[in-house]
Design an enzyme around this catalytic site. Sequence first.
Site, short mmCIF file in Angstrom:
data_model
loop_
_atom_site.label_atom_id
_atom_site.label_comp_id
_atom_site.label_asym_id
_atom_site.label_seq_id
_atom_site.Cartn_x
_atom_site.Cartn_y
_atom_site.Cartn_z
N GLY A 145 -72.00 -54.52 11.52
CA GLY A 145 -72.58 -55.51 12.43
C GLY A 145 -73.91 -56.00 11.89
O GLY A 145 -74.44 -55.41 10.95
N CYS A 181 -70.71 -49.07 7.66
CA CYS A 181 -71.94 -49.84 7.56
C CYS A 181 -72.83 -49.63 8.80
O CYS A 181 -73.33 -48.54 9.00
CB CYS A 181 -71.61 -51.30 7.30
SG CYS A 181 -73.03 -52.20 6.71
N TYR A 182 -72.98 -50.64 9.66
CA TYR A 182 -73.81 -50.43 10.86
C TYR A 182 -73.22 -49.29 11.70
O TYR A 182 -73.96 -48.48 12.28
CB TYR A 182 -73.88 -51.73 11.69
CG TYR A 182 -74.69 -51.56 12.96
CD1 TYR A 182 -76.06 -51.39 12.91
CD2 TYR A 182 -74.07 -51.57 14.22
CE1 TYR A 182 -76.81 -51.21 14.07
CE2 TYR A 182 -74.81 -51.41 15.38
CZ TYR A 182 -76.18 -51.23 15.30
OH TYR A 182 -76.91 -51.07 16.44
N HIS A 223 -68.19 -51.15 2.69
CA HIS A 223 -67.07 -51.69 3.48
C HIS A 223 -65.72 -51.38 2.80
O HIS A 223 -65.38 -52.03 1.82
CB HIS A 223 -67.23 -53.20 3.63
CG HIS A 223 -68.32 -53.58 4.57
ND1 HIS A 223 -68.10 -53.82 5.90
CD2 HIS A 223 -69.65 -53.71 4.38
CE1 HIS A 223 -69.25 -54.12 6.49
NE2 HIS A 223 -70.21 -54.05 5.59
N GLU A 264 -62.90 -52.11 4.01
CA GLU A 264 -61.89 -53.08 4.43
C GLU A 264 -61.81 -54.32 3.55
O GLU A 264 -60.88 -55.10 3.68
CB GLU A 264 -62.14 -53.49 5.91
CG GLU A 264 -63.41 -54.29 6.18
CD GLU A 264 -64.65 -53.45 6.39
OE1 GLU A 264 -64.77 -52.41 5.73
OE2 GLU A 264 -65.52 -53.84 7.18
N ASP A 293 -44.57 -69.84 15.33
CA ASP A 293 -45.11 -69.01 16.42
C ASP A 293 -44.41 -69.28 17.75
O ASP A 293 -43.95 -68.37 18.43
CB ASP A 293 -46.62 -69.23 16.58
CG ASP A 293 -47.37 -68.99 15.29
OD1 ASP A 293 -46.82 -68.28 14.43
OD2 ASP A 293 -48.49 -69.52 15.13
N LYS A 349 -50.49 -63.28 11.90
CA LYS A 349 -49.45 -64.22 11.45
C LYS A 349 -48.36 -63.52 10.61
O LYS A 349 -47.18 -63.78 10.79
CB LYS A 349 -50.11 -65.33 10.62
CG LYS A 349 -49.19 -66.44 10.22
CD LYS A 349 -49.11 -67.46 11.31
CE LYS A 349 -48.18 -68.60 10.95
NZ LYS A 349 -48.17 -69.60 12.02
#
Length: 515
Positions: free
Chosen positions: A54, A81-82, A171, A173, A229, A371
């Site tokens: 964050g 991280c944060y 990070h 991710e 969708d 998606k």
Amino acid sequence: MITRIIIMDFGSQVTELIARRIRKSGVYCEIFPFNINLKVIKNFGASGVILSGGPYSVYDKNAPRVPNSVFDMKVPILGICYGAQLLCHQLGGIVAQSKEQEFGRAEITIKNSCLLFDKLLPLGTIQTVWMSHKDRITSVPPGFKAVATTPSSPFASFANDQRRIYGLLFHPEVAHTPCGSQLLHNFTYKVVGGRANWNMTNYKDQVIAKIRKQVGNDKVICGLSGGVDSLVAALLIHKAIDNQLTCIFVDNGLMRSGEAEEFNRLFRKQYNIPLITLNASDEFLNELEGIDNPEVKRKIIGKLFIKIFDSEAKKIGGAKFLAQGTLYTDVIESVSNINGPLVSIKSHHNVGGLPNVMKMELVEPLRKLFKDEVRALGRELGIPDNLINRHPFPGPGLAIRLIGTITKEKLSILISADSIYLDEIRKAGLYDEIWQAFVVLLPMRTVGVMGDSRTYDYACVLRAVTASDGMTADYYQFSHDFLGRTATRIVNEVRGINRVTYDITSKPPSTIEWE
Ligand code: XMP
């Protein structure tokens, strides 16, 4: 027991990537804002918690905190991280403001072993990771040990295997941390002890049961847009409630060449689901006449769709529900994580562009899916690949690709140019490599020369991007040869365009669509 992981979002730009990685590894997870009602967390039944990064310092006046009840759950926790700084700060370590910020690539050295790094990063290994933090950790809480260091961070990672709590200042991710997916996999499977049970076959059955429960004996109408969708949503609902569902396809005159006819033909051939097809082009174009403001265009279109759906609902004896193909990314982008709505970028008509006066309740069976998961679900439902892999097309259609006011003449120019562009992309075998490709018609005209005569015609822009979910995107690197060939065809074949440009901005800072 089913493994489910909660991601508490503290406002990082990349929180969604954590969710994508965890789900890809076969475990269900959801993102919640850090200040979510604690009951929701309890009811979710989390087997593990991930605290995102964050934009804060733990010393900021209103810095968000991890609720104590999260520690009380006694499930494994991973702070990123944060999130890692918060763990340290709240559990008795020291976070200090540092002159040496770390942004971008950094090298960590593994100093101690822990379950999170098990069989992945042995002692002494040096690994590239991606950092983005200002404060650093100078002392870990009692019972914790340093696992990895960088030259300026003595605690780039820390762990307490007994309590199964871990902190990563970097990070995992993002793609720039090559071992990141594997670290998240280790957290999910080794630390949490998770079992892979998230797949579209299971989800399909669950969601069908949920629709049945929500709808009961009432009627549902589902607006089909021609995209994957809304089609997947319709098929799921049809499986759940059969002919209590009526589909509606509204041709708003803002579609690509031949799209409305082609979709109707395919749908009627393939599925035995009641379908009402309406041509409301004139109504949409009249309402949009003279409008050049993108947000006003979006609102007008959203409102008109709902007006038509409401009136069709009456004709079939009243429908209590309107179904939509809203995706998880639409929800994440439009729901505020910190202190009320984030800056609103666009009113996506699935979420933000619906008028408040709408009478029907919403059924949104794809609201929790990314998606690529919708595409997998579509395959599971037997939708043919050429429909599944179609590029996304926005609800407001060409209205937001025709910059400025909309006229029939400009629409027809745009449709012709767009169809040449897509034809060239398909011929070059590039369609499936690209997330979305389209032409944007500019409201300005420029001077050209054709066959010894002066022209004063519109300029257009080609846009093509790669993306994994549309939240971030890179421009596609066509060869100059391809661009030259396509530009020549457009200028030669479309009367009204004498200049073609290529958009080479990514998202951010641009967005994919121009309006
Ligand atoms: P932007 O332009 O915000 O687009 O970067 C991200 C993705 O969303 C699509 N998009 C929409 N889809 N209704 C939709 O169903 C909308 O109002 C809408 N606006 C943008 C866009 O095409 C891209 O895939």
